[in-house]
Write a protein that holds these residues in place. Structure first.
Motif, PDB file in Angstrom:
ATOM      1  N   ILE A   6       3.000  -7.978   0.945  1.00  0.00           N
ATOM      2  CA  ILE A   6       3.189  -6.975   0.163  1.00  0.00           C
ATOM      3  C   ILE A   6       1.808  -6.102  -0.495  1.00  0.00           C
ATOM      4  O   ILE A   6       0.918  -6.831  -0.449  1.00  0.00           O
ATOM      5  N   GLY A   7       1.750  -4.935  -0.540  1.00  0.00           N
ATOM      6  CA  GLY A   7       0.850  -4.224  -0.851  1.00  0.00           C
ATOM      7  C   GLY A   7      -0.092  -3.809   0.265  1.00  0.00           C
ATOM      8  O   GLY A   7      -1.181  -3.144   0.231  1.00  0.00           O
ATOM      9  N   GLN A   8       0.515  -4.142   1.641  1.00  0.00           N
ATOM     10  CA  GLN A   8      -0.077  -3.731   2.880  1.00  0.00           C
ATOM     11  C   GLN A   8       0.812  -3.034   3.934  1.00  0.00           C
ATOM     12  O   GLN A   8       1.855  -3.065   3.481  1.00  0.00           O
ATOM     13  N   TYR A  55       6.353  -2.736  -1.158  1.00  0.00           N
ATOM     14  CA  TYR A  55       5.932  -2.678  -2.302  1.00  0.00           C
ATOM     15  C   TYR A  55       7.208  -2.885  -3.057  1.00  0.00           C
ATOM     16  O   TYR A  55       8.557  -2.995  -2.373  1.00  0.00           O
ATOM     17  N   VAL A  72      -4.503   0.621  -0.789  1.00  0.00           N
ATOM     18  CA  VAL A  72      -3.522  -0.751  -0.691  1.00  0.00           C
ATOM     19  C   VAL A  72      -4.253  -1.770  -1.340  1.00  0.00           C
ATOM     20  O   VAL A  72      -5.145  -1.836  -2.055  1.00  0.00           O
ATOM     21  N   ALA A  73      -3.536  -2.961  -1.601  1.00  0.00           N
ATOM     22  CA  ALA A  73      -3.994  -4.097  -2.289  1.00  0.00           C
ATOM     23  C   ALA A  73      -5.323  -4.396  -1.838  1.00  0.00           C
ATOM     24  O   ALA A  73      -5.487  -4.870  -0.515  1.00  0.00           O
ATOM     25  N   LEU A  99       1.930   3.285 -10.347  1.00  0.00           N
ATOM     26  CA  LEU A  99       1.289   1.886 -10.188  1.00  0.00           C
ATOM     27  C   LEU A  99       0.876   1.644 -11.913  1.00  0.00           C
ATOM     28  O   LEU A  99       0.233   2.430 -12.442  1.00  0.00           O
ATOM     29  N   ILE A 120      -6.818  -2.590  -6.963  1.00  0.00           N
ATOM     30  CA  ILE A 120      -5.575  -2.787  -6.570  1.00  0.00           C
ATOM     31  C   ILE A 120      -5.164  -3.982  -6.175  1.00  0.00           C
ATOM     32  O   ILE A 120      -5.956  -4.655  -5.409  1.00  0.00           O
ATOM     33  N   TYR A 121      -4.266  -4.957  -6.816  1.00  0.00           N
ATOM     34  CA  TYR A 121      -3.829  -6.436  -6.473  1.00  0.00           C
ATOM     35  C   TYR A 121      -2.689  -6.788  -6.789  1.00  0.00           C
ATOM     36  O   TYR A 121      -1.912  -6.188  -7.391  1.00  0.00           O
ATOM     37  N   LEU A 122      -2.123  -7.810  -5.928  1.00  0.00           N
ATOM     38  CA  LEU A 122      -0.900  -8.298  -6.283  1.00  0.00           C
ATOM     39  C   LEU A 122      -1.012  -9.243  -7.229  1.00  0.00           C
ATOM     40  O   LEU A 122      -1.479 -10.300  -7.230  1.00  0.00           O
ATOM     41  N   ARG A 128       4.144  -8.433  -8.533  1.00  0.00           N
ATOM     42  CA  ARG A 128       4.150  -6.901  -8.635  1.00  0.00           C
ATOM     43  C   ARG A 128       2.642  -6.548  -8.358  1.00  0.00           C
ATOM     44  O   ARG A 128       1.465  -7.219  -8.470  1.00  0.00           O
ATOM     45  N   LEU A 129       2.523  -5.405  -7.521  1.00  0.00           N
ATOM     46  CA  LEU A 129       1.089  -4.561  -7.610  1.00  0.00           C
ATOM     47  C   LEU A 129       0.772  -4.110  -8.742  1.00  0.00           C
ATOM     48  O   LEU A 129       1.598  -3.201  -9.404  1.00  0.00           O
TER      49      LEU A 129
END
Length: 281
Positions: A6-8, A55, A72-73, A99, A120-122, A128-129
């Protein structure tokens, strides 16, 4: 197959049709992941791979998109605050769902219209991002062991301070641009390449817009150009194959500095390199 992230961006297989689009194989962890119709390429067939970004949508469902977010994350980005609610601020990062930047992740309260450098991180709790503008949590205090003076690096400017512009270097450590190097740069949000000028004992990098030694080369090039202009023939009878003694006598420079100055002037189209020496163009 590695589990999707997720986030990639992920390369996933088109597994089956769906009334709302197509389903992608998310493996044992995620099962089927919807790619909505508006993102489905016309030429795709079952079994084909497709590169998508994953996401959570506005209803916290895992969803795929072929749209490209601004970051991205695991990356830093310079994003605009476009809304604010009780949960926090919301940033435009290029996807339909904005976001979230929680208030708890802001060193000072942001306002709509502000532009911020964020990470940005998970979030492991919510899945969630999210974003954070508390950058010190995500920038290392240690300089990577592979960095050396003279290395070219990529930076993102963060803020102007009393000693210069503080910047994130290669996405992982802090550096500073000072003096004239900092004069014409944006205080924050500008990405550019520069050079490591000095590795400091306090875990910071001094940076320069030009390679180390560039000012010396530029000065030598100016000196050599002036010497050529002062000769009647606009010519000096030395070149890179001449002896160090001949070069020193003719220009006052070491052979190494002379060759660097010649290289600079030649690239700029200001001199010609001839069999017996150099001349003005």
């Amino acid at each position: 197959m590695f589990p999707p992230q997720i986030g990639q961006f992920n390369d996933l297989v088109f597994s089956e049709e769906h009334e709302a689009g197509i389903l992608l194989d998310g493996g044992e962890e995620f099962g089927s992941i919807l790619l909505p119709k508006r993102y489905v390429p016309e030429s795709i067939n079952k079994g084909d791979n497709i590169k998508v970004f994953l996401y959570l949508d506005s209803e916290d469902r895992l969803i795929a998109t072929t749209e490209i977010p601004k970051a991205v994350a695991g990356e830093f980005a310079y994003l605009e605050v476009i809304d604010s609610t009780r949960a926090g601020s919301f940033l435009d990062w290029g996807l339909p769902k904005d976001l979230l930047l929680p208030f708890g992740e802001q060193p000072r309260r942001s306002r709509v219209g502000d532009y911020l450098v964020v990470f940005i991180y998970l979030d492991e709790v919510s899945g969630r991002l999210v974003a954070s503008s508390k950058l010190k949590k995500f920038v290392s205090k240690d300089i990577p062991s592979h960095l050396r003076t003279g290395n070219k690096v990529s930076i993102l400017t963060v803020e102007r301070t009393d000693i210069g512009i503080r910047a994130i270097v290669n996405g992982n450590c802090w550096g500073f641009l000072k003096g004239m190097d900092a004069a014409n740069l944006a205080d924050s949000g500008q990405r550019l390449e520069c050079y490591v000028n000095r590795i400091r004992e306090d875990g910071l990098l001094d940076l320069s817009l030009e390679p180390p030694g560039y000012s010396r080369i530029a000065s030598a090039a100016d000196q050599l150009l002036n010497s050529l202009r002062l000769t009647d023939e606009k010519f000096l009878g030395v070149h890179d194959k001449s002896s160090p003694e001949s070069i020193k006598e003719a220009t006052g420079m070491s052979k190494k500095v002379f060759k660097q100055a010649v290289g600079k002037l030649y690239k700029e189209g200001k001199i010609r390199i001839e069999t017996k020496g150099i001349s003005l163009t």
